[in-house]
Design a protein around this motif. Structure first.
Motif, PDB file in Angstrom:
ATOM      1  N   TYR A 239       0.961  -1.135   0.254  1.00  0.00           N
ATOM      2  CA  TYR A 239       0.166   0.202  -0.054  1.00  0.00           C
ATOM      3  C   TYR A 239       1.037   1.271   0.108  1.00  0.00           C
ATOM      4  O   TYR A 239       0.582   2.146  -0.516  1.00  0.00           O
ATOM      5  CB  TYR A 239      -1.097  -0.107   1.299  1.00  0.00           C
ATOM      6  CG  TYR A 239      -1.824  -1.257   1.220  1.00  0.00           C
ATOM      7  CD1 TYR A 239      -2.718  -1.494   0.415  1.00  0.00           C
ATOM      8  CD2 TYR A 239      -1.468  -2.216   2.470  1.00  0.00           C
ATOM      9  CE1 TYR A 239      -3.504  -2.856   0.374  1.00  0.00           C
ATOM     10  CE2 TYR A 239      -2.192  -3.309   2.333  1.00  0.00           C
ATOM     11  CZ  TYR A 239      -3.447  -3.776   1.513  1.00  0.00           C
ATOM     12  OH  TYR A 239      -3.804  -4.637   1.444  1.00  0.00           O
ATOM     13  N   TRP A 242       2.527   1.770  -3.424  1.00  0.00           N
ATOM     14  CA  TRP A 242       1.252   1.907  -4.341  1.00  0.00           C
ATOM     15  C   TRP A 242       0.940   3.415  -4.383  1.00  0.00           C
ATOM     16  O   TRP A 242       0.974   4.230  -5.397  1.00  0.00           O
ATOM     17  CB  TRP A 242      -0.071   1.223  -3.891  1.00  0.00           C
ATOM     18  CG  TRP A 242      -1.271   1.294  -4.810  1.00  0.00           C
ATOM     19  CD1 TRP A 242      -2.446   1.877  -4.314  1.00  0.00           C
ATOM     20  CD2 TRP A 242      -1.314   0.856  -6.122  1.00  0.00           C
ATOM     21  NE1 TRP A 242      -3.307   2.005  -5.268  1.00  0.00           N
ATOM     22  CE2 TRP A 242      -2.898   1.206  -6.619  1.00  0.00           C
ATOM     23  CE3 TRP A 242      -0.932  -0.073  -7.189  1.00  0.00           C
ATOM     24  CZ2 TRP A 242      -3.592   0.931  -7.538  1.00  0.00           C
ATOM     25  CZ3 TRP A 242      -1.270  -0.412  -8.219  1.00  0.00           C
ATOM     26  CH2 TRP A 242      -2.850   0.218  -8.452  1.00  0.00           C
ATOM     27  N   ALA A 243       0.774   3.860  -3.131  1.00  0.00           N
ATOM     28  CA  ALA A 243       0.753   5.347  -2.756  1.00  0.00           C
ATOM     29  C   ALA A 243       1.983   6.177  -3.379  1.00  0.00           C
ATOM     30  O   ALA A 243       1.691   7.402  -4.040  1.00  0.00           O
ATOM     31  CB  ALA A 243       0.289   5.556  -1.518  1.00  0.00           C
ATOM     32  N   ARG A 248      -2.745   5.672  -5.841  1.00  0.00           N
ATOM     33  CA  ARG A 248      -3.947   5.436  -4.769  1.00  0.00           C
ATOM     34  C   ARG A 248      -5.000   6.503  -5.372  1.00  0.00           C
ATOM     35  O   ARG A 248      -6.118   5.999  -5.465  1.00  0.00           O
ATOM     36  CB  ARG A 248      -3.562   5.979  -3.616  1.00  0.00           C
ATOM     37  CG  ARG A 248      -4.842   6.120  -2.736  1.00  0.00           C
ATOM     38  CD  ARG A 248      -4.304   6.419  -1.001  1.00  0.00           C
ATOM     39  NE  ARG A 248      -4.248   7.674  -1.122  1.00  0.00           N
ATOM     40  CZ  ARG A 248      -5.375   8.789  -1.271  1.00  0.00           C
ATOM     41  NH1 ARG A 248      -6.534   8.253  -1.275  1.00  0.00           N
ATOM     42  NH2 ARG A 248      -5.121   9.989  -1.314  1.00  0.00           N
ATOM     43  N   THR A 249      -4.645   7.636  -5.986  1.00  0.00           N
ATOM     44  CA  THR A 249      -5.898   8.371  -6.514  1.00  0.00           C
ATOM     45  C   THR A 249      -6.275   8.079  -7.986  1.00  0.00           C
ATOM     46  O   THR A 249      -7.114   8.543  -8.432  1.00  0.00           O
ATOM     47  CB  THR A 249      -5.203   9.928  -6.615  1.00  0.00           C
ATOM     48  OG1 THR A 249      -3.962   9.913  -7.166  1.00  0.00           O
ATOM     49  CG2 THR A 249      -5.145  10.284  -5.276  1.00  0.00           C
ATOM     50  N   PRO A 252      -8.377   2.943  -7.615  1.00  0.00           N
ATOM     51  CA  PRO A 252      -9.036   2.551  -6.294  1.00  0.00           C
ATOM     52  C   PRO A 252      -8.876   1.098  -5.849  1.00  0.00           C
ATOM     53  O   PRO A 252      -8.622   0.151  -6.636  1.00  0.00           O
ATOM     54  CB  PRO A 252     -10.462   3.059  -6.312  1.00  0.00           C
ATOM     55  CG  PRO A 252     -10.811   2.964  -7.723  1.00  0.00           C
ATOM     56  CD  PRO A 252      -9.723   3.071  -8.703  1.00  0.00           C
ATOM     57  N   GLU A 271      -2.110   7.265   2.280  1.00  0.00           N
ATOM     58  CA  GLU A 271      -1.659   6.223   1.736  1.00  0.00           C
ATOM     59  C   GLU A 271      -2.848   4.951   1.647  1.00  0.00           C
ATOM     60  O   GLU A 271      -2.717   4.049   0.608  1.00  0.00           O
ATOM     61  CB  GLU A 271      -0.646   5.346   2.309  1.00  0.00           C
ATOM     62  CG  GLU A 271       0.787   6.029   2.209  1.00  0.00           C
ATOM     63  CD  GLU A 271       1.922   5.717   3.433  1.00  0.00           C
ATOM     64  OE1 GLU A 271       3.117   5.736   3.044  1.00  0.00           O
ATOM     65  OE2 GLU A 271       1.724   5.290   4.392  1.00  0.00           O
ATOM     66  N   CYS A 272      -3.829   5.361   2.212  1.00  0.00           N
ATOM     67  CA  CYS A 272      -5.124   4.479   2.124  1.00  0.00           C
ATOM     68  C   CYS A 272      -6.627   5.048   2.177  1.00  0.00           C
ATOM     69  O   CYS A 272      -7.290   4.162   2.293  1.00  0.00           O
ATOM     70  CB  CYS A 272      -4.616   3.087   3.355  1.00  0.00           C
ATOM     71  SG  CYS A 272      -4.806   4.020   5.026  1.00  0.00           S
ATOM     72  N   MET A 275      -9.931   3.392   0.504  1.00  0.00           N
ATOM     73  CA  MET A 275     -10.123   1.643   0.295  1.00  0.00           C
ATOM     74  C   MET A 275     -11.512   1.225   1.098  1.00  0.00           C
ATOM     75  O   MET A 275     -11.865   1.843   2.113  1.00  0.00           O
ATOM     76  CB  MET A 275      -9.119   0.997   1.323  1.00  0.00           C
ATOM     77  CG  MET A 275      -9.013  -0.012   1.599  1.00  0.00           C
ATOM     78  SD  MET A 275      -7.923  -0.967   0.430  1.00  0.00           S
ATOM     79  CE  MET A 275      -6.390  -0.302   1.002  1.00  0.00           C
TER      80      MET A 275
END
Lengths: 411, 288
Positions: A239, A242-243, A248-249, A252, A271-272, A275
């Motif tokens: 995560y 990924w961010a 992340r934006t 989804p 970062e999350c 979700m």
């Protein structure tokens, strides 16, 4: 001293009477002796992020029961074993709990791997077993009760919700052991049933920390959303990375495991946030039982307690289901308690009403979809009283009480 | 084309991170023949030092690049003085002692920090390459690894300190006869090895997160890299990290992460079978 036959016989009779009396005495002492309850949860090693809250919840439940006078007029004694995230120790402690400590019930096991290690041991030594973790479903065993949610209760709700919100093209990532393997198949089934497409399923060993190539692969596949069933501390870095790649934006994510280990507190909101998750319990649930429970729990463990997790609540509810059955059976005898549970016993728990489903030994309970928002889980939608229909499709312990296996449901 | 660039960055990143996590171990093992099974926990402590420093308000850069190596280096010196120095030349005993130390450090960290520690996010944000995006922090990790490897090479090759260290490791009695104090050199070398591990842990903390058992995820790869590299510290680490990093990333991209790990381990087995002394046992023998 001279011993003749008469003196000897007199002495022997006295001894025998004494033995009988003391035997009688210790039997009556046993009726007042505490009822032993075993907890086998990892308190150290890689899985302690899950185990610690579960043991806290069980400790809390036992203290609550003792404060109310115990069960059947006897105190409850909690024996807590720490298998240190090591499967070998699970076997050892399950054997010890059953044979040496002769506990009335075992609450324990976190990963599906650990459950399958201790289930046969507790079967063999006829010790009642509660597995309180959300898992992939399909266990069918009269000696065991499963109080956690299964895919037909959560994935079936989460996948259509996410597809409606984001789109039909899904990329699945999962941990590489029985939980991840089976759960990813459930995700695939529900995606296809809702007219979508799974572009790929990737599995990760539990100690992988570099997700760079996978992140590129996901970008190349351009899914509408990612479904994650990653497990354990090392996988949290997915995560993060990924961010950090700014994804992340852009794409989804929904998860069947996120936040169970308090990942939403470990990671920063950037970062999350956003979700989607689906479980039986969230600390922020708005009902009287839950509000009272959370207040009491915080009084016991401190207001700074990070979060009462899904697994912690599963364990708390598991204990009270067992305790209500003991009250109903007026005995801690294994068979009598199983029969009491099989009447479809039900409790009013912080997550809502929880009822044992007699044919499967799983639970009928409420589930909720929530969104991660600034270190909190905000409940978006409620689905009351969901049945464990996945396990029910293959398992009927009323018809086949001797059935004893985990069905891998064909999808 | 975009994909090729992204992949190249990822391969470089894998090499850089392998080299970073292995270098501290390579110094301690390569120069002192001490098998430090608590190496993973040194990395973990570096991560915690970076996080604690940041939360205390020292700023990310100071915490990561100064506090983490300083704190872990200090711990390294203490460990050398209290445990390791009694065990030189007793490889099996050192393994047992450092394994115990590793368990102790995991337990202590769990006791102090619990297992829900708020991490730090990677700075710099994302970098767009055509249709792909990757973390700009990746490039920073590559830069740090290059600088650290270069620095270690220069110190060992061109300074008096490096010369004394190499001399002591080669023949401690001769070095002592020439006026060097070997126990001090050992302590400093072990401290430097630990400090480099701390730096690696700090730099990787925003990427992989920090929790008490993270060391387990690092230690096997660090050992494989050091053994695969052989006796030369810098050349060995760079060559083995390049080989394993490339194989791991390309296999992961082409197939799945499971096969990526399998390919790395398979390559290591083949390598050790063909070159029991590691890469620098056969090639680059004059390397350092």
């Amino acid at each position: 001293m001279k011993v003749n036959r008469r003196a000897f016989l007199n002495g022997a009779a006295a001894t025998a009477a004494g033995l009988a009396a003391s035997g009688g005495f210790s039997a009556s002492a046993r009726a007042d002796a505490p009822i032993k309850v075993a907890s086998i949860h990892d308190l150290s090693g890689g899985l302690d992020i899950y185990g610690k809250p579960m043991v806290d919840a069980l400790t809390f439940a036992v203290e609550e029961a003792n404060a109310a006078g115990g069960l059947l007029g006897r105190k409850i004694e909690l024996l807590s074993y720490d298998p240190q995230s090591n499967m070998q120790l699970y076997t050892q402690f399950a054997t010890q709990a059953a044979l040496k400590d002769k506990v009335a019930v075992v609450h324990g096991g976190i990963t599906s791997a650990s459950r399958e290690v201790i289930r046969p041991v507790l079967d063999r030594f006829k010790t009642l077993y509660f597995y309180n973790t959300q898992y992939e479903g399909g266990v069918c065993d009269r000696d065991q009760f499963d109080t956690g949610v299964t895919p037909a209760q959560t994935v079936e709700k989460l996948v259509p919700y996410a597809m409606k919100k984001w789109g039909k093209k899904v990329y699945v990532i999962a941990a590489d052991y029985n939980y991840g393997q089976i759960t990813s198949q459930w995700v695939k089934k529900y995606v296809q049933e809702n007219g979508g497409e799974v572009v790929a399923i990737d599995f990760f060993p539990l100690d992988v920390t570099n997700f760079g190539p996978t992140i590129s692969k996901i970008q190349a596949a351009k899914p509408d959303f990612v479904s994650s069933a990653l497990v354990g501390g090392a996988h949290i870095s997915f995560y993060r990375q990924w961010a950090a790649a700014g994804m992340r934006t852009r794409i989804p994510m929904a998860s069947t495991t996120f936040a169970v280990g308090n990942e939403h507190i470990v990671l920063s909101p950037e970062e999350c946030n956003g979700m989607l998750v689906c479980y039986n319990y969230f600390q922020g649930l708005k009902n009287k039982t839950n509000e009272a429970f959370v207040a009491k729990f915080h009084k016991r463990f401190g207001a700074d307690y990070p979060n009462i997790t899904e697994l912690a609540m599963g364990t708390y509810q598991g204990f009270w289901l067992w305790a209500s059955a003991v009250k109903k059976a007026k005995s801690v005898d294994r068979m009598k308690v199983i029969e009491a549970l099989e009447t479809g016993i039900s409790i009013d728990a912080p997550s809502g009403k929880v009822t044992i489903d007699p044919p499967t030994h799983h639970c009928i309970l409420d589930v909720h979809i929530a969104e991660v928002k600034d270190k909190n889980l905000v409940v978006l939608e409620n689905f009351p009283q969901q049945k464990p229909s996945d396990t029910a499709a293959v398992c009927n312990l009323i018809k086949n009480p001797t059935d004893n296996q985990q069905y891998v449901i064909k999808i | 084309m975009d994909l090729a660039v992204v992949l190249a960055i990822q391969v470089l990143y894998a090499i850089a991170s392998l080299a970073l996590i292995s270098l501290g171990l390579a110094i301690v093992f390569g120069m002192m023949r001490v098998i430090n099974l608590a190496h993973g926990e040194f990395l973990m402590l570096g991560g915690y030092a970076a996080i604690v420093g940041t939360h205390l308000g020292f700023g990310l850069w100071v915490s990561m690049l100064v506090l983490a190596p300083a704190a872990v280096g200090l711990i390294g010196v203490v460990v050398e003085r209290t445990i390791i120095r009694f065990l030189y030349g007793r490889m099996i005993d050192t393994m047992l002692a450092t394994w115990g130390l590793s368990l102790f450090l995991i337990g202590l960290t769990t006791f102090v920090f619990g297992n829900t520690t708020v991490g730090i996010s990677a700075p710099f944000g994302a970098l767009a390459i055509g249709r792909y995006r990757t973390s700009a922090y990746t490039l920073f990790v590559i830069a740090v690894a290059t600088a650290v490897l270069g620095g270690v090479y220069v110190v060992l090759r061109h300074t008096r300190l490096g010369l004394i260290a190499r001399g002591t490791m080669q023949n401690a009695n001769m070095a002592a006869a020439l006026g060097v104090n070997p126990p001090r050199v050992y302590a400093v070398t072990f401290g430097v090895g630990a400090a480099l591990s701390g730096l690696a842990g700090g730099v990787l903390a925003p990427v992989s997160g920090v929790f008490p058992t993270i060391g387990v995820a690092y230690i096997a790869k660090a050992f494989i890299t050091v053994i695969g590299g052989g006796a030369a510290i810098v050349t060995g680490t760079v060559s083995a990290a390049s080989l394993f990093g490339t194989i791991n990333q390309l296999a992961t991209f082409a197939t799945t992460p499971v096969f990526g790990e399998v390919a790395l381990l398979g390559a290591a087995i083949v390598l050790i079978r063909l070159l029991p002394q590691g890469i620098t046992g056969r090639f680059f023998r004059r390397g350092l």
